[in-house]
Scaffold this motif. Sequence first.
Motif, PDB file in Angstrom:
ATOM      1  N   PRO A  55      -3.208  40.679  -1.733  1.00 37.83           N
ATOM      2  CA  PRO A  55      -1.932  40.275  -2.317  1.00 37.83           C
ATOM      3  C   PRO A  55      -1.149  39.296  -1.462  1.00 37.83           C
ATOM      4  CG  PRO A  55      -1.666  42.351  -1.202  1.00 37.83           C
ATOM      5  CD  PRO A  55      -3.106  41.952  -1.000  1.00 37.83           C
ATOM      6  N   HIS A  56      -1.785  38.716  -0.457  1.00 42.96           N
ATOM      7  CA  HIS A  56      -1.010  37.854   0.448  1.00 42.96           C
ATOM      8  C   HIS A  56      -1.875  36.709   0.947  1.00 42.96           C
ATOM      9  CE1 HIS A  56       2.262  37.795   3.818  1.00 42.96           C
ATOM     10  NE2 HIS A  56       1.837  36.577   3.532  1.00 42.96           N
ATOM     11  N   THR A  57      -1.880  35.594   0.189  1.00 42.06           N
ATOM     12  CA  THR A  57      -2.616  34.401   0.639  1.00 42.06           C
ATOM     13  C   THR A  57      -1.728  33.167   0.507  1.00 42.06           C
ATOM     14  OG1 THR A  57      -3.549  33.782  -1.525  1.00 42.06           O
ATOM     15  CG2 THR A  57      -4.781  35.404  -0.238  1.00 42.06           C
ATOM     16  N   HIS A  58      -2.051  32.167   1.305  1.00 40.89           N
ATOM     17  CA  HIS A  58      -1.386  30.859   1.229  1.00 40.89           C
ATOM     18  C   HIS A  58      -2.484  29.811   1.167  1.00 40.89           C
ATOM     19  CE1 HIS A  58       2.468  32.717   2.427  1.00 40.89           C
ATOM     20  NE2 HIS A  58       1.775  33.393   3.322  1.00 40.89           N
ATOM     21  N   LEU A  59      -2.867  29.422  -0.041  1.00 40.93           N
ATOM     22  CA  LEU A  59      -3.950  28.460  -0.216  1.00 40.93           C
ATOM     23  C   LEU A  59      -3.353  27.072  -0.471  1.00 40.93           C
ATOM     24  CD1 LEU A  59      -6.280  30.771  -2.369  1.00 40.93           C
ATOM     25  CD2 LEU A  59      -6.417  30.294   0.091  1.00 40.93           C
ATOM     26  N   PHE A 145       9.131  38.488  -5.965  1.00 41.69           N
ATOM     27  CA  PHE A 145       9.876  37.383  -5.350  1.00 41.69           C
ATOM     28  C   PHE A 145       9.968  37.585  -3.843  1.00 41.69           C
ATOM     29  CE2 PHE A 145      11.127  37.665  -9.744  1.00 41.69           C
ATOM     30  CZ  PHE A 145      11.191  36.350 -10.163  1.00 41.69           C
ATOM     31  N   LYS A 146       9.400  36.619  -3.102  1.00 39.55           N
ATOM     32  CA  LYS A 146       9.399  36.755  -1.639  1.00 39.55           C
ATOM     33  C   LYS A 146      10.553  35.990  -1.010  1.00 39.55           C
ATOM     34  CE  LYS A 146       6.698  36.021   2.515  1.00 39.55           C
ATOM     35  NZ  LYS A 146       5.450  35.479   3.072  1.00 39.55           N
ATOM     36  N   HIS A 147      11.135  36.625  -0.009  1.00 38.66           N
ATOM     37  CA  HIS A 147      12.253  36.032   0.724  1.00 38.66           C
ATOM     38  C   HIS A 147      11.892  35.957   2.197  1.00 38.66           C
ATOM     39  CE1 HIS A 147      13.648  37.971  -2.909  1.00 38.66           C
ATOM     40  NE2 HIS A 147      14.662  37.133  -2.928  1.00 38.66           N
ATOM     41  N   VAL A 234       6.126  42.473   3.577  1.00 37.95           N
ATOM     42  CA  VAL A 234       4.823  41.863   3.897  1.00 37.95           C
ATOM     43  C   VAL A 234       4.563  41.914   5.404  1.00 37.95           C
ATOM     44  CG1 VAL A 234       4.942  40.325   1.881  1.00 37.95           C
ATOM     45  CG2 VAL A 234       5.652  39.464   4.124  1.00 37.95           C
ATOM     46  N   HIS A 235       3.354  41.752   5.746  1.00 37.95           N
ATOM     47  CA  HIS A 235       2.854  41.748   7.137  1.00 37.95           C
ATOM     48  C   HIS A 235       3.660  42.612   8.116  1.00 37.95           C
ATOM     49  CE1 HIS A 235       5.705  38.466   7.550  1.00 37.95           C
ATOM     50  NE2 HIS A 235       4.892  37.509   7.160  1.00 37.95           N
ATOM     51  N   THR A 236       3.667  43.914   7.840  1.00 35.74           N
ATOM     52  CA  THR A 236       4.286  44.889   8.749  1.00 35.74           C
ATOM     53  C   THR A 236       3.386  45.021   9.980  1.00 35.74           C
ATOM     54  OG1 THR A 236       5.141  46.090   6.845  1.00 35.74           O
ATOM     55  CG2 THR A 236       5.057  47.288   8.939  1.00 35.74           C
ATOM     56  N   THR A 311      -4.287  40.032   4.140  1.00 35.67           N
ATOM     57  CA  THR A 311      -4.693  39.097   5.202  1.00 35.67           C
ATOM     58  C   THR A 311      -3.605  38.101   5.592  1.00 35.67           C
ATOM     59  OG1 THR A 311      -5.543  37.445   3.651  1.00 35.67           O
ATOM     60  CG2 THR A 311      -7.113  39.087   4.504  1.00 35.67           C
ATOM     61  N   ASP A 312      -2.689  37.742   4.648  1.00 40.81           N
ATOM     62  CA  ASP A 312      -1.795  36.609   4.899  1.00 40.81           C
ATOM     63  C   ASP A 312      -2.645  35.381   5.214  1.00 40.81           C
ATOM     64  OD1 ASP A 312       0.412  35.042   5.314  1.00 40.81           O
ATOM     65  OD2 ASP A 312       1.102  36.095   7.110  1.00 40.81           O
ATOM     66  N   HIS A 313      -3.780  35.248   4.509  1.00 37.00           N
ATOM     67  CA  HIS A 313      -4.706  34.139   4.786  1.00 37.00           C
ATOM     68  C   HIS A 313      -3.976  32.801   4.673  1.00 37.00           C
ATOM     69  CE1 HIS A 313      -8.921  32.527   4.891  1.00 37.00           C
ATOM     70  NE2 HIS A 313      -8.318  31.484   4.353  1.00 37.00           N
TER      71      HIS A 313
HETATM   72 ZN    ZN Z   1       2.365  34.899   4.433  1.00 37.62          ZN
END
Ligand code: ZN
Length: 483
Positions: A55-59, A145-147, A234-236, A311-313
Amino acid sequence: MTTVIKNGTIVTADLTYKADVLIDQGKITQIGIGLKGDRTVDATGCFVMPGGIDPHTHLEMPFMGTYSADDFESGTRAALAGGTTMVVDFVLPGQGQGLMDAAQMWHNKSGRANCDYSYHMAITWWGQKVWEDMELSVKAGMTSFKHFMAYKGALMVNDDELYQSFKRVGDLGGLAMVHAENGDVVAELTAKLLAEGNTGPEAHAYSRPPQVEGEATNRAIMIADMAGVPLYVVHTSCEDAHEAIRRARMQGKRVWGEPLIQHLTLDDSEYQNPDWDHAARRVMSPPFRNKLHQDSLWAGLQSGSLSVVATDHCAFTTEQKRYGVGNFAKIPNGTGGLEDRMPMLWTHGVGMGRLTMNEFVAVTSTNIAKILNCYPQKGAVLVGADADLVVWDPEKSKTIGAASQQSAIDYNVFEGKVVKGLPRYTLSRGVVSVDDGEIKTREGHGKFIARDPRPAVNRALSAWKDLTAPRPVARSGIPATGV
Ligand code: ZN
Ligand code: URP
Ligand code: ZN
Ligand code: ZN
């Protein structure tokens, strides 16, 4: 043409049992013993599990003066190679850009995806246009919605904006998400370190101690409670943040924490490596932490106070990382991991006795499908669910290395690590994308997964005094489904 997965053991978030799985037109149509299909996928000795959801990627994301190096094609190919069948990427509107305009930009890129995907919407600035577009975003299936509480001067929103936006998300039946680091403190520590001549990648970690994450996590939780909105952190990465999440959950607040596979398995000694490239390749926010924080994250997964492993890929090549030679604050933040999340978590979680197989499925797939309201279409082995499945061979092993990876970058933060437990087959809506270990992805096969809003269930605890008062109703008019 039908496909049957035969002779395997099905492992879901709550059950382990022997059965075959019949697939027709991308859906699971039957589960039982002795099923027959046009094509047979042999799962002898394997576990048949819901494909992973990251649930956490940046492509292909514009960030820190460049673009992340994996696009929707290479990123989703890496995902499938590692048993992940769906990614959720962040649409990142520019300053002043409308949300739907940014979503269209993402849609233009995602047409090449090999597996299904969904989007979270980032709130990177605040104004009437954003407020209006948030409803359109929800109607278009982008309900989370991410902040950013960090990246001051770029993506960061202040507390006023956070509160306004959280209330709006709550009214729309959406999910609020935060990157929780105190951006003001990070900015000041960064300036101080640079002024003192600490310009190397190790200083990145010094500029973002656990306290900045713990403070921001506490603040976000309190603001979310007052706004009456569920919160996903995210990313704790550390006990300071985990403690806040744990306490909030014990108080009955609907708050979830997401550790990353990198934070679970790599520690801050990586930044002390004398090789500048080695350390810079591992620069991400929050940074890797010490063993005590790692233990806290594992304990959270085991006890259920942390819910999802992502992953926060956000992969950058060594050349891109070198933008920060002489100034660590210019090293593009981010690491890869899409292909390695499932094998690394299996090896260090199930293999080392920290997680059961069912817990593995829960934290890699089912929990997030429920949180994001796409269960049981995703995250389930059930009749009617999408046939996003992984046939997992617990005996298969390999040594992770950049030379054999799908990602477009020239290194791997897990280089040299041995994993035991890998996909024999990965199926994306019934299409065999890893075929007896061989990568056979289909560019453009992936589809956008729209998600419905949830009823606004996280009314502020203070409002519990009068439970007969009318509940906030999702304004979008779309009925909520799922859990
Ligand atoms: Zn991220
Ligand atoms: O360092 C990171 N995490 N880069 C990606 C953007 C973000 O903060 O999630
Ligand atoms: Zn399209
Ligand atoms: Zn972040």
